[in-house]
Design an enzyme around this catalytic site. Structure first.
Site, short mmCIF file in Angstrom:
data_model
loop_
_atom_site.label_atom_id
_atom_site.label_comp_id
_atom_site.label_asym_id
_atom_site.label_seq_id
_atom_site.Cartn_x
_atom_site.Cartn_y
_atom_site.Cartn_z
N GLU A 183 0.81 -1.23 0.00
CA GLU A 183 0.00 0.00 0.00
C GLU A 183 0.84 1.27 0.00
OE1 GLU A 183 -2.75 0.43 3.28
OE2 GLU A 183 -3.47 2.35 2.54
N LYS A 225 -2.53 -1.83 -3.21
CA LYS A 225 -3.60 -1.03 -2.60
C LYS A 225 -3.29 0.45 -2.78
CE LYS A 225 -6.02 -0.29 1.76
NZ LYS A 225 -6.71 -0.96 2.86
N SER A 269 -10.10 3.93 0.44
CA SER A 269 -11.10 4.97 0.19
C SER A 269 -10.54 6.37 0.49
CB SER A 269 -12.40 4.70 0.95
OG SER A 269 -12.22 4.71 2.34
N GLY A 271 -10.66 8.97 2.24
CA GLY A 271 -11.35 10.21 2.56
C GLY A 271 -12.53 10.49 1.65
N ARG A 303 -12.75 3.52 6.08
CA ARG A 303 -13.82 4.47 6.42
C ARG A 303 -15.08 4.28 5.59
NH1 ARG A 303 -9.79 9.44 5.86
NH2 ARG A 303 -8.58 7.76 4.91
P1 13P Z 1 -9.48 4.13 4.15
O1 13P Z 1 -10.30 3.35 3.15
O2 13P Z 1 -10.28 4.67 5.28
O3 13P Z 1 -8.60 5.13 3.49
O4 13P Z 1 -8.52 3.08 4.84
C1 13P Z 1 -7.96 2.08 4.11
C2 13P Z 1 -6.71 1.65 4.71
O5 13P Z 1 -6.57 0.54 5.15
C3 13P Z 1 -5.59 2.58 4.72
O6 13P Z 1 -4.45 1.96 5.23
#
Ligand code: 13P
Length: 369
Positions: A183, A225, A269, A271, A303
């Site tokens: 990620e 990711k 996601s 934000g 989120r």
């Molecule tokens: P969000 O979808 O809330 O951005 O979180 C995903 C996530 O795991 C970030 O590390």
């Protein structure tokens, strides 16, 4: 090179996580991050509150129609539901693979104020082995890159250091039987337009695949990711961006930099509102089918899968059933978006932005220099 003894299992895990119509719930917020969200509901950040919240998300009836995996924080991996049944056993019965966040948070880069790399490589292999023994089958490591056009951020050195760490983590996770989610989050914070986001994403994601190649990490046993390609949250363009615009630009960039062998791109996601995240994913999948994209395009939202359900739950057992229903409905909406078949009204409570400034920066936004 000796063959990885977990090879077949890693292949099965990759296949499971990228199955059609499903995606991943990221419920792996660190104690600090979840504490900020609990504080909004005026709830105390205790192990029991966190356990109860995660019970709502794990046990929601019907969530298995849309979830192939769930990323947990270390504490949750060892917790149980209120009757004492381990979350890991509940997930297994639902055929949802347990995953684990293995990084230990962001750390500032002294030479480049306002930028970060990620902690957690120390002892990573032992920790991965323990998580595997506890039932985890995939892992996540988050790097956070920040765009600041005036200062030329993200800087090349920080892009490369984060890429190197992601590759070292991915190799370690694979060797302990955990499929790594890689990620490199590019934060939505900033006033830059979509074009800048695209250029930065190309630079960052290319560096990640270069580093994976250098460290001989088989990319077919990894998942990416990233953030979708969007204008900065404070830019003028942000107001006019549509799912189709996001889909076109995101797919264009991914095609340019993500190897075909990667089984899946599971978006965060970052934000976006719950509704926006679903609609963007839906548009992406419609376009990906037309353009015959080689990878599965799905979600690994945090989120955007939890917000409305958490608000209904509000720490009260009496609201549990209704909250679970919301959690599952939002999950299923995203399951349909993975197929490019989401339509109608979004089940969430609205199109409220879920933006949190500089998420994961301890102590809030870094000071401007
Ligand atoms: P969000 O979808 O809330 O951005 O979180 C995903 C996530 O795991 C970030 O590390």
């Amino acid at each position: 090179m000796t063959e990885n003894p977990y090879l077949t299992e890693l292949q099965t895990t990759a296949k499971h996580l990228t199955q059609r119509g499903k995606g991943i719930l990221a419920a792996d917020e660190s104690t600090g991050t979840i504490g900020k969200r609990l504080a909004i509901l005026s709830l105390e950040n205790t192990p029991e509150t966190r356990r109860a919240l995660r019970e709502m998300l794990v046990c929601a009836p019907g969530n298995d129609e849309a979830y192939s995996g769930m990323i947990l924080f270390q504490e949750t991996l060892y917790q149980t539901d209120s009757s004492g049944k381990p979350f890991v056993s509940i997930l297994k019965e639902k055929n949802i693979l347990p995953g684990i966040k293995v990084d230990t948070g962001l750390k500032p880069v002294p030479e480049s104020p306002g930028e970060t790399t990620t902690d957690g490589l120390e002892d990573l292999s032992n920790r991965c082995a323990s998580y595997y023994a506890q039932g985890a089958r995939f892992a996540k490591w988050r790097a956070a890159l920040r765009i600041d056009v005036n200062r030329g951020l993200p800087s090349d050195s920080v892009v490369h250091e984060n890429a190197r760490e992601l590759a070292t983590y991915a190799a370690t996770a694979q060797s302990e039987g955990l499929l790594p989610i890689v990620e490199p989050e590019i934060l939505i914070d900033g006033t830059h337009g979509q074009e800048v986001s695209a250029a930065v994403a190309e630079r960052v994601i290319s560096a990640v695949y270069d580093a994976l190649r250098e460290q001989n990490v088989p990319v077919e046993l990894t998942l990416l990711k990233p953030m979708m390609i969007m204008p900065g949250v404070s830019s003028e363009e942000r107001k006019n961006v549509t799912p189709d615009i996001v889909a076109v630009e995101t797919l264009r960039v991914m095609k340019k930099v993500v190897p075909e062998q990667v089984p899946g791109i599971m978006f965060l996601s970052g934000g976006m509102s719950e509704e926006e995240a679903t609609k963007n994913l839906n548009a992406l999948n419609i376009l990906a089918e037309k353009e015959k994209a080689p990878w599965s395009l799905s979600f690994s939202f945090g989120r955007a899968l939890q917000h409305s359900a958490m608000k209904i739950w509000n720490g009260d057992k009496n609201n549990l059933e209704e909250a679970m229903q919301m959690a599952s409905e939002v999950a299923r909406a995203n399951g349909r978006a993975q197929l490019g078949k989401f339509e109608g009204k979004h089940p969430s409570s609205g199109s409220e932005s879920l933006y949190e400034g500089f998420r994961g920066w301890r102590g809030g936004a870094p000071k401007a220099v």
